[in-house]
Design a protein around this motif. Structure first.
Motif, PDB file in Angstrom:
ATOM      1  N   MET A 165       0.829  -1.205   0.000  1.00  0.00           N
ATOM      2  CA  MET A 165       0.000   0.000   0.000  1.00  0.00           C
ATOM      3  C   MET A 165       0.864   1.256   0.000  1.00  0.00           C
ATOM      4  O   MET A 165       0.572   2.225  -0.707  1.00  0.00           O
ATOM      5  CB  MET A 165      -0.948   0.034   1.213  1.00  0.00           C
ATOM      6  N   THR A 166       1.924   1.246   0.818  1.00  0.00           N
ATOM      7  CA  THR A 166       2.851   2.387   0.817  1.00  0.00           C
ATOM      8  C   THR A 166       3.441   2.559  -0.581  1.00  0.00           C
ATOM      9  O   THR A 166       3.500   3.672  -1.115  1.00  0.00           O
ATOM     10  CB  THR A 166       3.990   2.158   1.833  1.00  0.00           C
ATOM     11  N   ALA A 167       3.864   1.418  -1.184  1.00  0.00           N
ATOM     12  CA  ALA A 167       4.455   1.476  -2.520  1.00  0.00           C
ATOM     13  C   ALA A 167       3.474   2.084  -3.514  1.00  0.00           C
ATOM     14  O   ALA A 167       3.851   2.900  -4.367  1.00  0.00           O
ATOM     15  CB  ALA A 167       4.867   0.075  -2.965  1.00  0.00           C
ATOM     16  N   LEU A 168       2.204   1.723  -3.404  1.00  0.00           N
ATOM     17  CA  LEU A 168       1.181   2.269  -4.299  1.00  0.00           C
ATOM     18  C   LEU A 168       1.127   3.792  -4.200  1.00  0.00           C
ATOM     19  O   LEU A 168       1.138   4.499  -5.209  1.00  0.00           O
ATOM     20  CB  LEU A 168      -0.190   1.671  -3.955  1.00  0.00           C
ATOM     21  N   PHE A 169       1.074   4.309  -2.963  1.00  0.00           N
ATOM     22  CA  PHE A 169       0.963   5.761  -2.804  1.00  0.00           C
ATOM     23  C   PHE A 169       2.249   6.466  -3.230  1.00  0.00           C
ATOM     24  O   PHE A 169       2.203   7.559  -3.795  1.00  0.00           O
ATOM     25  CB  PHE A 169       0.585   6.112  -1.366  1.00  0.00           C
ATOM     26  N   VAL A 170       3.410   5.846  -2.981  1.00  0.00           N
ATOM     27  CA  VAL A 170       4.671   6.444  -3.428  1.00  0.00           C
ATOM     28  C   VAL A 170       4.674   6.549  -4.952  1.00  0.00           C
ATOM     29  O   VAL A 170       5.037   7.587  -5.515  1.00  0.00           O
ATOM     30  CB  VAL A 170       5.885   5.617  -2.925  1.00  0.00           C
ATOM     31  N   VAL A 171       4.223   5.490  -5.632  1.00  0.00           N
ATOM     32  CA  VAL A 171       4.220   5.503  -7.091  1.00  0.00           C
ATOM     33  C   VAL A 171       3.237   6.540  -7.632  1.00  0.00           C
ATOM     34  O   VAL A 171       3.544   7.269  -8.586  1.00  0.00           O
ATOM     35  CB  VAL A 171       3.895   4.100  -7.655  1.00  0.00           C
ATOM     36  N   ILE A 172       2.071   6.640  -7.021  1.00  0.00           N
ATOM     37  CA  ILE A 172       1.103   7.637  -7.480  1.00  0.00           C
ATOM     38  C   ILE A 172       1.664   9.050  -7.291  1.00  0.00           C
ATOM     39  O   ILE A 172       1.564   9.906  -8.173  1.00  0.00           O
ATOM     40  CB  ILE A 172      -0.247   7.459  -6.756  1.00  0.00           C
ATOM     41  N   PHE A 173       2.306   9.265  -6.145  1.00  0.00           N
ATOM     42  CA  PHE A 173       2.938  10.562  -5.877  1.00  0.00           C
ATOM     43  C   PHE A 173       4.018  10.870  -6.921  1.00  0.00           C
ATOM     44  O   PHE A 173       4.064  11.948  -7.509  1.00  0.00           O
ATOM     45  CB  PHE A 173       3.544  10.563  -4.469  1.00  0.00           C
ATOM     46  N   LEU A 174       4.883   9.876  -7.180  1.00  0.00           N
ATOM     47  CA  LEU A 174       5.994  10.038  -8.126  1.00  0.00           C
ATOM     48  C   LEU A 174       5.496  10.283  -9.539  1.00  0.00           C
ATOM     49  O   LEU A 174       5.993  11.154 -10.253  1.00  0.00           O
ATOM     50  CB  LEU A 174       6.802   8.736  -8.170  1.00  0.00           C
TER      51      LEU A 174
ATOM     52  N   LEU B  88       5.372  19.269  -2.911  1.00  0.00           N
ATOM     53  CA  LEU B  88       6.302  19.540  -1.817  1.00  0.00           C
ATOM     54  C   LEU B  88       5.571  20.033  -0.580  1.00  0.00           C
ATOM     55  O   LEU B  88       5.921  19.690   0.547  1.00  0.00           O
ATOM     56  CB  LEU B  88       7.348  20.577  -2.255  1.00  0.00           C
ATOM     57  N   LEU B  89       4.519  20.824  -0.825  1.00  0.00           N
ATOM     58  CA  LEU B  89       3.708  21.340   0.275  1.00  0.00           C
ATOM     59  C   LEU B  89       3.085  20.195   1.076  1.00  0.00           C
ATOM     60  O   LEU B  89       3.183  20.151   2.303  1.00  0.00           O
ATOM     61  CB  LEU B  89       2.614  22.236  -0.305  1.00  0.00           C
ATOM     62  N   GLY B  90       2.476  19.247   0.353  1.00  0.00           N
ATOM     63  CA  GLY B  90       1.820  18.124   1.017  1.00  0.00           C
ATOM     64  C   GLY B  90       2.802  17.286   1.806  1.00  0.00           C
ATOM     65  O   GLY B  90       2.553  16.898   2.948  1.00  0.00           O
ATOM     66  N   LEU B  91       3.947  17.026   1.182  1.00  0.00           N
ATOM     67  CA  LEU B  91       4.967  16.217   1.826  1.00  0.00           C
ATOM     68  C   LEU B  91       5.533  16.951   3.046  1.00  0.00           C
ATOM     69  O   LEU B  91       5.620  16.397   4.145  1.00  0.00           O
ATOM     70  CB  LEU B  91       6.083  15.970   0.801  1.00  0.00           C
TER      71      LEU B  91
ATOM     72  N   GLY C  50       1.110  13.458  -1.397  1.00  0.00           N
ATOM     73  CA  GLY C  50       2.251  13.598  -0.481  1.00  0.00           C
ATOM     74  C   GLY C  50       1.850  13.267   0.941  1.00  0.00           C
ATOM     75  O   GLY C  50       2.563  12.565   1.672  1.00  0.00           O
ATOM     76  N   MET C  51       0.666  13.767   1.335  1.00  0.00           N
ATOM     77  CA  MET C  51       0.164  13.514   2.682  1.00  0.00           C
ATOM     78  C   MET C  51      -0.067  12.017   2.910  1.00  0.00           C
ATOM     79  O   MET C  51       0.237  11.486   3.978  1.00  0.00           O
ATOM     80  CB  MET C  51      -1.148  14.290   2.866  1.00  0.00           C
ATOM     81  N   LEU C  52      -0.577  11.318   1.879  1.00  0.00           N
ATOM     82  CA  LEU C  52      -0.833   9.878   2.018  1.00  0.00           C
ATOM     83  C   LEU C  52       0.472   9.087   2.164  1.00  0.00           C
ATOM     84  O   LEU C  52       0.518   8.093   2.894  1.00  0.00           O
ATOM     85  CB  LEU C  52      -1.622   9.363   0.812  1.00  0.00           C
ATOM     86  N   VAL C  53       1.520   9.542   1.479  1.00  0.00           N
ATOM     87  CA  VAL C  53       2.816   8.866   1.622  1.00  0.00           C
ATOM     88  C   VAL C  53       3.286   8.974   3.074  1.00  0.00           C
ATOM     89  O   VAL C  53       3.671   7.981   3.695  1.00  0.00           O
ATOM     90  CB  VAL C  53       3.871   9.470   0.661  1.00  0.00           C
ATOM     91  N   ILE C  54       3.208  10.182   3.625  1.00  0.00           N
ATOM     92  CA  ILE C  54       3.624  10.378   5.019  1.00  0.00           C
ATOM     93  C   ILE C  54       2.714   9.577   5.957  1.00  0.00           C
ATOM     94  O   ILE C  54       3.164   8.985   6.933  1.00  0.00           O
ATOM     95  CB  ILE C  54       3.596  11.886   5.397  1.00  0.00           C
ATOM     96  N   TYR C  55       1.411   9.552   5.632  1.00  0.00           N
ATOM     97  CA  TYR C  55       0.443   8.819   6.450  1.00  0.00           C
ATOM     98  C   TYR C  55       0.813   7.336   6.538  1.00  0.00           C
ATOM     99  O   TYR C  55       0.714   6.715   7.591  1.00  0.00           O
ATOM    100  CB  TYR C  55      -0.950   9.003   5.842  1.00  0.00           C
ATOM    101  N   CYS C  56       1.261   6.764   5.415  1.00  0.00           N
ATOM    102  CA  CYS C  56       1.669   5.356   5.405  1.00  0.00           C
ATOM    103  C   CYS C  56       2.909   5.132   6.259  1.00  0.00           C
ATOM    104  O   CYS C  56       3.130   4.033   6.765  1.00  0.00           O
ATOM    105  CB  CYS C  56       2.010   4.901   3.986  1.00  0.00           C
ATOM    106  N   LEU C  57       3.736   6.157   6.371  1.00  0.00           N
ATOM    107  CA  LEU C  57       5.014   5.995   7.075  1.00  0.00           C
ATOM    108  C   LEU C  57       4.945   6.493   8.511  1.00  0.00           C
ATOM    109  O   LEU C  57       5.961   6.564   9.193  1.00  0.00           O
ATOM    110  CB  LEU C  57       6.112   6.759   6.318  1.00  0.00           C
ATOM    111  N   LYS C  58       3.715   6.843   8.974  1.00  0.00           N
ATOM    112  CA  LYS C  58       3.614   7.539  10.251  1.00  0.00           C
ATOM    113  C   LYS C  58       4.129   6.733  11.431  1.00  0.00           C
ATOM    114  O   LYS C  58       4.581   7.299  12.412  1.00  0.00           O
ATOM    115  CB  LYS C  58       2.176   7.986  10.506  1.00  0.00           C
ATOM    116  N   ASP C  59       4.088   5.421  11.342  1.00  0.00           N
ATOM    117  CA  ASP C  59       4.504   4.614  12.483  1.00  0.00           C
ATOM    118  C   ASP C  59       5.975   4.207  12.449  1.00  0.00           C
ATOM    119  O   ASP C  59       6.440   3.466  13.306  1.00  0.00           O
ATOM    120  CB  ASP C  59       3.609   3.381  12.600  1.00  0.00           C
ATOM    121  N   CYS C  60       6.701   4.678  11.436  1.00  0.00           N
ATOM    122  CA  CYS C  60       8.149   4.395  11.373  1.00  0.00           C
ATOM    123  C   CYS C  60       8.876   5.246  12.399  1.00  0.00           C
ATOM    124  O   CYS C  60       8.489   6.373  12.666  1.00  0.00           O
ATOM    125  CB  CYS C  60       8.718   4.791  10.015  1.00  0.00           C
TER     126      CYS C  60
END
Lengths: 229, 108
Positions: free
Chosen positions: A165-174, A187-190, B51-61
């Protein structure tokens, strides 16, 4: 038309098939371990269909009865869906009655796929969105059902599979990043999410992060008269 | 909790979840013109939300303890490399996930 949309939609749902079956099975097993009958995970996965919220609901059911607390907690955990709605208002236009289901089933994954994939020409958009949403929900309900009914019988070594699931969101972001002209919003969201995570902690960072993203994007809006319609 | 109270609790969770998903569609129905500000948000929000969802997935790291989030960071680096080169969503997701599983099961 309906079949063609299904054929187009299915490949996009494969990563979610993997992730949702795995997480759904975990959820089913978790619910049984807490002492609930199999009916709970099966119906909760069908009706709530918001992964993290279903785990939270399980712990709420074990506590005292607190309807207002339940409403507020749900609102906080699921507030991000308000953003999804704002984004999809124009995409989900003219899709007929399917719209009701698209809104009901708009989880993180269905939103991300439907928002980022450019539906190929000749494929009906409404049906594409519908199949993505329905396939995703079927995987989740199927996983939860298997976990609930067979959980104790199967042991499988799949540690780390949840990373799909993390990989999915990383790929969509990328993928979105590679198409962008300026990276301001990405960049703002991240950045804001990361800062809020550090400041507010894992449990509470989403709502402040969303508020800040909303405020900054509102302030950064180009002057309406200069905007090209 | 009694059975009825459990049903009410689940009902509230369902209702509020649907509310968060549906509110934008109620406020800006199809028949009416969507305000320009909302149209702007519809375009500007998705990258930030991803971007927010990526961070959300990693929140427990945790960077400071355990594996220092090394499996996550290395797998994301691999996904980035594969995706920039090949632009194939499934290949990127699969390589990242396999990399993560190998790292967590055998190395970290």
């Amino acid at each position: 038309m309906i079949k063609k949309a299904l054929k187009t939609a299915f490949p996009y749902s494969i990563p979610i098939l993997t992730g949702f079956l795995f997480l759904g099975i975990s959820y089913g097993i978790y619910m049984r371990a807490l002492g609930f009958s199999a009916a709970y995970p099966i119906f909760m996965s069908m009706l709530i269909f918001a992964g993290s919220m279903e785990f939270v609901t399980a712990s709420m059911l074990l506590g005292g009865f607190n309807p207002i607390g339940a409403a507020l907690l749900t609102l906080m955990v699921n507030a991000r869906h308000i953003f999804y709605g704002i984004t999809m208002v124009s995409k989900y236009k003219n899709v007929g009655k399917k719209k009701w289901y698209l809104i009901f089933g708009m989880c993180d994954e269905s939103f991300s796929i439907n928002c980022s994939v450019e539906v190929p020409e000749g494929v009906d958009k409404g049906w594409f969105y519908f199949w993505v949403t329905l396939l995703n929900q079927s995987y989740w309900v199927l996983g939860a059902t298997c976990g609930a009914l067979l959980g104790s019988l199967v042991t499988f070594d799949s540690k780390g599979l949840e990373f799909v699931m993390t990989a999915l969101f990383v790929v969509i972001f990328l993928d979105n990043w590679l198409k962008e002209k300026n990276y301001f919003s990405s960049l703002l969201g991240l950045g804001i999410s990361l800062v809020c995570l550090v400041v507010f902690g894992a449990e509470k960072f989403l709502v402040p992060a969303m508020c800040m993203i909303f405020i900054v994007l509102s302030l950064a809006r180009p002057h309406p008269e200069k905007e090209v319609a | 909790m009694t059975l009825t109270q459990q049903f009410i609790t689940i009902g509230i969770v369902v209702a509020v979840t649907v509310f968060t998903r549906a509110i934008a569609f109620w406020l800006f129905p199809e028949g009416k013109k969507t305000p320009p500000f909302v149209q702007y948000l519809g375009k500007a929000l998705p990258p930030a939300v991803f971007g927010m969802l990526v961070i959300y997935c990693l929140k427990d790291c945790s960077l400071l303890s355990g594996t220092h989030a090394l499996p996550e960071l290395l797998s994301i680096a691999l996904i980035t490399l594969v995706h920039v080169r090949k632009r194939n969503m499934f290949l990127s997701i699969a390589s990242g996930t396999v990399c993560y599983m190998l790292l967590t099961n055998y190395l970290c």
